[in-house]
Every structure is written in C-alpha cells, then in structure tokens.
Write an enzyme that holds these catalytic residues in place. Structure first.
Site: not given
Length: 578
Positions: A99, A388, A406, A430, A460, A480
């Site tokens: 991430r 994503t 993503t 985010d 998520s 999503g």
C-alpha cells in the site's frame, strides 16, 4: 493441507477494456494452470510466464506489469495494493502489503483551507499522490517465491509499451472522455476529480498523435513508459526508488507542488504481514489484514451471519437481507473506528475477527433497522470514485496468487510523471481528511486513519481465498471502493451458505451498507419487489443503483476442474490457461 487445484480472477470498477465477445471465451475450465485479468494482453503475459516454467507468483508479476501498460485507468507502477497467495509446497497462506504511504512532509490538515474546507489537491495532480508501492511489492514477492528471472517478467510489459497494442472500443471511449476539450463554463478539477485533460504531461502521453479521437483498433504506443519498464527490468526495483525513475518522480513533484521527495522513495518498503483468517460453515476463509480493512470486515460479517440460518429463510427473504445489512453496518462501524495502518495504530485484529465478538454483535441485531448513529459514541454531523483491478493466477503445482492493486480514482491523480510515462495515484484521499468530522454522507473523521508522515492509508481491497479440507475452493474479490467487502461477502455466501452454482453466485443481486450514509444500496432489477418493500417496512432506507462491484471469480469444482466465471456486470475479463 492437501494439494490445491486452484482458482483466480480479476475485476475493475468503471471503464471496461475488454470486448463483449470475450466474455464467453473467458468463461473457461482449465486443468493445469490459468491467469485471469481484466485485459487480454496482460493475461497472455502471465500465462506465457507459466509456460516458460514460472509459477503463479511469476505469472502474477508479469500480468501486473503488463496491466500497467494496457489498463492505464487502474493497472499501475505509480499505485499500490496487496497480494494474498497460497504456497502449495508449504501449505501456507502469505500476504504482501505494498500500500502507498503518506510522504514525510504530510500533516493531518494538509488538504484543508483556512476555513476547514477540502481543497481539490487531495484528488487531482501531484500533491494527491502517496509514495507508490507497486514495484517494491512485486519485487518482494519475486524475491521470496518466484522462479523466473526478474527481467523476464518485466520485459513483456516494456515491449507492449514500446511497440504498442491495439486498443478496445472501451479504452478508446475512456481516453476520449478524459481528453475531450472542456466546455467554457467548467474549469480544471471540476466534476469527477478532474481529467487527464487537466494535466499537460498526461495529455502528451495519452492523446492520439494526430489530435483526433481514439478509435477501436488504434495502436497506443507509450515510449517513455517502455523506457521506464526497461530500466526496471535491467536495474531492478531500485531504479524506481533510487535511480533514474526516482529522479524523474522527484523532479515532477518539485515542478508541480507535489510532496514526494527522494527520501520518501528511498525509505519505502513493502511488508509481509500475517493473513486474516476465520471459518464459515466449516471452510477456511483467508484475507488481507490492515492496512486493508477488507479481510477483517469480511471475516467479522461472516462470523456474525454464521449465527443465523440464512439458508432456511432463503437468500431473497426480507429477514436474510435485513440480517446481512445489519452485519454490514456493524462491521463498517468497526472499520471506521478501529482499523488503520498497524505500524501506527494498535489494531485488535484477533478481537475483531473472533467468534465471541461476533456472537455479541449478533445478539444486538433485532427485527428492525438499527439507526447507524446509535452505534457511535460521538456525534454524527449533518451531511455536507475509486478505480481498482484484481488479477488471479494458478499453476500446475497448486500455487495461487490473488493480487489487487489500484490508483484509487480512474486514472488516479490524472498526472503522468513527465519523462517516465506512468500515472500517479491519488490515494491520499483515502485518509480521513477532516479530523473529527464524521457525517451522515459517509465522511469519516476518526483518529486511526488520519494523515501522518509515513503512514499507509486504509484500504477496502478484499482479495479472498476460500479453502475446504486444505484445498482451494474459491478466490474472489472486486473493485469498487467501500463496496468491495460486501461484494465479496455476497459471493462467498452464495457459494457456501446457499449452495449456488458458480455462475449463479456471481450473477445474483448484491446489496451494500457501509454504516454511513445510513442507506441500503441494492442492484435494480435483481431483487424481488416484496424483498425491497419488506426492508422499508423494517425501517431501512433504500437506493437502487445499476451494479455493485465486479466479482470475476474462479471456483474449483468436482475433479479439480477450475471454473472461471467472469462477472457480466462488466465486459472486461480475459482468462488464459491450459
């Protein structure tokens, strides 16, 4: 665990890059090895890695690099994500966190003006980007578990960028929409967080050379991206974080008021983290832990719902959908208040995924809708897009990889690094951007996920493995945004609770509740009117939308047959295998 004959899939959120005719071909059954991704050239790159002696990790890496070329709205070098993998020889599930991170110069209020209002820089342009993790994450997986040389996995993508590829009608339409001249009354950054047209370096890369609109079958050539990929192939990931590519990133940041500097890139590291695990109806469910919320949210929902006999009531019954909604509401409350980067916040993962915690939460579910505000020990204020993609691979030895990554919004920050040819993410959005403001619109301001230097923003993404008797039965997930865990939940329930066929499990209607806004989203034309009317009677606010998620799924059936099930909500996926 026994030997796995496995499964894997890929999906994306908004713009499709396949073609409708590919759907039937993508719905295949394989016996040895397979790659499923959102774009056919990328799937070909992955399966070629398998045919040259690579394993599922090699295939995932090759596919991911190719998607950075052929799926520019989501595939990436300038973003980040997660890997969940099953290692057959060790009978072990492992996960990799790559991430993005907040730059070291970040602060909790960096995107607020003097009046406390959000500035557009949290979504558009260089300042919206977190420190990218994709290249380090793929390199870590390669170093730990791959078989083929690194350069052999990167160079097919470099060739696609350098020589170009024939684009689909969907990609042509997406690029034209992003690049069309603006109307006089609209300014940069307006609408859906801006467009490629707002950023000169992006216009230079993605415009058709003659200035005319793109057409299906046109060839998209990206020489700067090809050169970047060739450097990464030759010099390894250090080129991106300490070499020529790093220099190009920093120069672009300095020229465009971005925050990322050389020390941010040099300090970035991907991490191997423990998977999240629970059981449901005797099967093992594995997912990604924090900083992804998806695994914990999914496991908590499954644990709550295991306390009810949903099958006896029926999938489409009012009581079943009510209980699913209440489980979603409670799990997303935990997401908002307890989950964040575990390197900065003590995340009680074991507690949140425990059966006793689920039992206590299940007892709070009554016969009517629970007002979401009643769950919070703080006031909820009045109310004032993500992109994503996911890929899956399986090899003949039973190794399997689910990889989700993503740029956040479609085309990320809309900003191409000049001279390097790749798009930056806009993942800083985010974080919880307005401290202490949690409102009925879904804006979250709780402390755990606030911006801090070096912190990874909450995600998520929910790449998921289901194992039965030590063998992989299903791998699923979706793009999503915050709908991802609930899309995954419905697919798992359809398979394990309701015993639906793979195709029916993916096609069936979905719902989504995320604590706030306090409304049940449901897919129009996929639920009986009596169910929707019954939910209203129980006090649930409802909103119908066209589609929720894109759960391209693979299920291992009898005699180890691998069923690839593309989600027909999007004309995207391409499966390849033997």
């Amino acid at each position: 665990m026994g030997r796995v004959r496995g499964i894997w899939w890929l999906a994306a959120l908004t713009i499709s890059t396949g073609n409708p005719g590919a759907l039937a071909a993508a719905d295949g059954i394989y016996s040895r090895q397979a790659v499923v991704s959102q774009e056919s050239h990328a799937s070909e790159a992955g399966v070629e890695a398998l045919r040259h002696g690579g394993n599922a990790v090699d295939a995932a890496i090759a596919t991911a690099f190719a998607l950075a070329v052929t799926l520019p709205e989501a595939g990436n070098l300038g973003g980040g994500g997660f890997i969940v993998a099953f290692l057959a020889d060790r009978h072990e599930v492992v996960t990799v966190d790559f991430r993005e991170k907040a730059p070291l110069s970040s602060s909790p209020t960096m995107y607020l003006d003097a009046s406390g209002n959000l500035l557009p820089q949290h979504r558009l342009g260089a300042r919206a980007a977190g420190v990218p993790g994709t290249v380090r994450g793929l390199a870590l997986a390669h170093a730990k578990w791959a078989k083929l040389p690194w350069a052999e996995l990167v160079r097919p993508a470099a060739r696609l960028a350098r020589e170009g590829f024939s684009i689909s009608a969907e990609l042509a339409g997406a690029l034209n929409s992003q690049l069309a001249p603006r109307k006089a009354e609209s300014g940069p950054g307006r609408g859906a967080y801006g467009r490629l047209a707002d950023i000169p370096s992006s216009v230079a890369v993605f415009s058709r050379p003659d200035g005319r609109p793109w057409q299906e079958g046109d060839r998209l050539i990206q020489p700067d991206l090809g050169a970047t990929l060739e450097r990464i192939a030759e010099h390894g990931p250090d080129d991106f974080y300490r070499g020529k590519t790093a220099e190009l990133i920093v120069a672009y940041m300095e020229a465009n008021r971005g925050e990322i500097r050389a020390q941010d890139l040099a300090a970035y590291e991907a991490k191997i983290r423990p998977p999240v695990h629970t059981t449901f109806r005797g099967r093992d469910v594995y997912g990604m832990g924090p900083p992804s919320s998806g695994g914990i949210v999914l496991c908590q929902m499954l644990n709550i719902l295991e306390r009810f006999d949903l099958k006896a009531d029926g999938r489409d019954s009012v009581r079943t959908v009510h209980r699913v909604t209440e489980a979603q509401r409670r799990a997303f409350f935990a997401r908002a208040t307890r989950l964040a980067d575990p390197d900065f916040v003590d995340v009680p993962a074991a507690e949140l995924t425990s059966k006793p915690t689920a039992e206590a939460l299940a007892r709070t579910i009554g016969d009517r809708a629970t007002p979401s505000a009643s769950l919070a020990p703080f006031p909820i204020l009045p109310a004032e897009p993500e992109h994503t993609t996911h890929l899956s691979t399986i090899d003949a030895a039973g190794n399997a990889v689910a990889l989700t990554y993503t740029l956040e919004d479609s085309y990320g920050a809309k900003a191409v690094v000049a001279g390097a040819g790749f798009l930056l993410n806009n993942e800083m959005g985010d974080f919880n951007l307005i401290p202490d403001r949690t409102d009925a619109s879904g804006r979250i301001g709780t402390e755990p996920n606030r911006i801090a230097p070096g912190r990874r923003m909450l995600s998520s993404m929910t790449p998921t493995l289901v194992l039965d008797g030590g063998k992989v039965r299903a791998v699923t997930g979706s793009p999503g945004g915050r709908t991802i865990p609930n899309t995954t939940l419905w697919v798992v329930l359809n398979l394990l609770e309701f015993g639906m066929s793979p195709r029916a499990a993916v096609d069936a209607g979905r719902t989504h509740h995320q604590w706030f806004p306090d409304v049940v989203l449901f897919e129009r034309d996929k639920w009986p009117r009596a169910t929707l009317d019954g939910l209203a009677t129980l006090g649930h606010a409802r909103l119908g939308i066209r589609a929720i998620g894109t759960a391209n799924t693979i299920v291992v059936g009898e005699k180890s047959a691998i069923h690839g099930v593309p989600d027909l909500r999007r004309t995207t996926s391409a499966a390849r295998g033997d």
